[in-house]
Motif scaffolding. Structure first.
Motif, PDB file in Angstrom:
ATOM      1  N   GLY A 248     -21.270   8.759 -15.901  1.00 53.80           N
ATOM      2  CA  GLY A 248     -19.730   8.349 -16.839  1.00 53.80           C
ATOM      3  C   GLY A 248     -20.164   7.340 -17.556  1.00 53.80           C
ATOM      4  N   VAL A 249     -20.316   6.701 -17.038  1.00 52.92           N
ATOM      5  CA  VAL A 249     -20.072   5.682 -18.111  1.00 52.92           C
ATOM      6  C   VAL A 249     -19.936   5.600 -19.779  1.00 52.92           C
ATOM      7  N   ALA A 250     -19.912   4.822 -20.499  1.00 55.07           N
ATOM      8  CA  ALA A 250     -19.759   4.229 -21.580  1.00 55.07           C
ATOM      9  C   ALA A 250     -20.672   4.828 -22.695  1.00 55.07           C
ATOM     10  N   MET A 251     -21.387   3.708 -21.481  1.00 56.05           N
ATOM     11  CA  MET A 251     -23.473   3.811 -21.892  1.00 56.05           C
ATOM     12  C   MET A 251     -24.034   4.772 -21.750  1.00 56.05           C
ATOM     13  N   GLY A 252     -23.974   5.634 -20.795  1.00 57.59           N
ATOM     14  CA  GLY A 252     -24.498   7.226 -21.084  1.00 57.59           C
ATOM     15  C   GLY A 252     -23.861   8.222 -21.918  1.00 57.59           C
ATOM     16  N   SER A 253     -22.441   8.059 -22.565  1.00 65.38           N
ATOM     17  CA  SER A 253     -21.436   8.852 -23.186  1.00 65.38           C
ATOM     18  C   SER A 253     -22.579   8.693 -24.271  1.00 65.38           C
ATOM     19  N   PRO A 254     -22.012  10.258 -24.846  1.00 64.07           N
ATOM     20  CA  PRO A 254     -22.977  10.803 -26.670  1.00 64.07           C
ATOM     21  C   PRO A 254     -22.236   9.864 -27.343  1.00 64.07           C
ATOM     22  N   GLU A 255     -22.981   9.337 -28.700  1.00 66.87           N
ATOM     23  CA  GLU A 255     -22.555   8.866 -29.850  1.00 66.87           C
ATOM     24  C   GLU A 255     -21.411   9.759 -30.090  1.00 66.87           C
ATOM     25  N   PRO A 256     -20.051   8.566 -31.397  1.00 62.38           N
ATOM     26  CA  PRO A 256     -20.297   7.287 -30.409  1.00 62.38           C
ATOM     27  C   PRO A 256     -19.998   7.164 -29.031  1.00 62.38           C
ATOM     28  N   LYS A 257     -20.165   5.921 -28.835  1.00 61.60           N
ATOM     29  CA  LYS A 257     -19.931   5.504 -26.968  1.00 61.60           C
ATOM     30  C   LYS A 257     -18.924   4.774 -26.985  1.00 61.60           C
ATOM     31  N   PRO A 258     -17.225   5.236 -26.159  1.00 63.07           N
ATOM     32  CA  PRO A 258     -16.424   5.339 -26.056  1.00 63.07           C
ATOM     33  C   PRO A 258     -15.985   3.630 -24.976  1.00 63.07           C
ATOM     34  N   TYR A 259     -17.057   2.501 -25.944  1.00 67.05           N
ATOM     35  CA  TYR A 259     -16.731   0.964 -25.716  1.00 67.05           C
ATOM     36  C   TYR A 259     -15.228   0.848 -25.327  1.00 67.05           C
TER      37      TYR A 259
END
Length: 283
Positions: A248-259
């Motif tokens: 569930g971290v941003a790095m593992g999310s689909p683009e655009p990653k929600p940093y």
């Protein structure tokens, strides 16, 4: 017991959260909650015995600090959840991945988290933190390892992914930025946690649930982490081990990653260990 520290940075006073939710002032019997206290079983027993008679501390509007003072080192375990490995496409490690955070990255559970200058990939990571209670070296069994654990706390292993992965060298540049390890709100003694491999972990960004995991997904459980790390370094009372983060971290999310960006609010909790809340600001 649930032990915590209340007050301004550098001037926190030790306290105990009792079963009724009242804060009991420990400053009359101890000076701080730190490795020296955790190593002193007699002093811990005295706190338990005296808790009900200690004065109530009025903490209305006061800051809650990190629950431990004078932390020696913060050892971290990377890629330690099966679901997190799957979301990032990483191979399951054959042995624990070990790295460090400087102790000065540790801040209170509700303190502001600073986004580093030139950061574009600041990420969140809810983690179970192990607090060491006895000096540990070359431990041989899981039973022995757990006997050296004083308790547990909530940790946010904030990370800057570009600094960590794309800027060369080890992970240190992305892990040691100022304020990158909120800890607390309290330290919970091990006797209150029946099974450290059965705890739920959750994290929200701006009210949206991002991480919803369980320590049952850990690749290397708490006992193995402590045993393993003790083969490579001596662990002292008051040292902390961050044990990795679920999916569930941003790095593992689909683009655009929600940093994370300035103005974002991160909230996180672990079953039985309390809840944190941080606002993000630019450094």
């Amino acid at each position: 017991m649930k032990l915590l520290r209340v007050g301004n940075p550098g001037a926190e006073r030790p306290a105990l959260l009792d079963e009724d939710g009242a804060l009991r002032d420990l400053s009359g019997i101890i000076t701080d909650i730190d490795g020296d206290l955790l190593a002193d079983e007699a002093k811990l027993a005295a706190i338990r015995e005296a808790a009900a008679d200690l004065p109530v501390l009025d903490a209305e509007g006061q800051r809650i600090g990190a629950p431990l003072g004078r932390i020696g080192k913060v050892v971290c375990i990377g890629l330690n959840y099966h679901d997190h490995a799957r979301e990032t496409g990483a191979e399951i490690p054959a042995e624990p991945i070990v790295f460090f955070k400087a102790a000065d990255t540790v801040v209170g559970p509700d303190d502001t988290v600073l986004i580093p200058r030139k950061s574009v990939k600041t990420d969140w990571e809810v983690e179970l933190a192990i607090v060491i209670g006895k000096t540990a070296r070359y431990l041989e069994s899981h039973e022995e390892a757990l006997a050296h654990v004083a308790g547990y706390a909530v940790s946010n292993d904030v990370s800057e992914r570009e600094f960590q992965i794309e800027r060369g060298g080890t992970w240190d540049k992305g892990k040691n930025c100022e304020t990158f390890n909120p800890l607390g709100p309290w330290f919970v003694t091990a006797d209150e946690i029946a099974d450290p491999q059965a705890l739920s972990l959750k994290l929200w960004v701006n009210g949206e649930l991002k991480q919803d995991g369980t320590t049952a997904e850990q690749i290397f459980p708490v006992a193995e982490v402590v045993r393993y790390v003790s083969q490579f370094m001596t662990l002292y009372p008051g040292d902390i081990i961050n044990t990795g983060t679920p999916a569930g971290v941003a790095m593992g999310s689909p683009e655009p990653k929600p940093y994370l960006r300035a103005g974002d609010v991160v909230e996180l909790e672990i079953e039985g260990l309390g809840r944190q809340r941080q606002e993000l600001k630019d450094a």
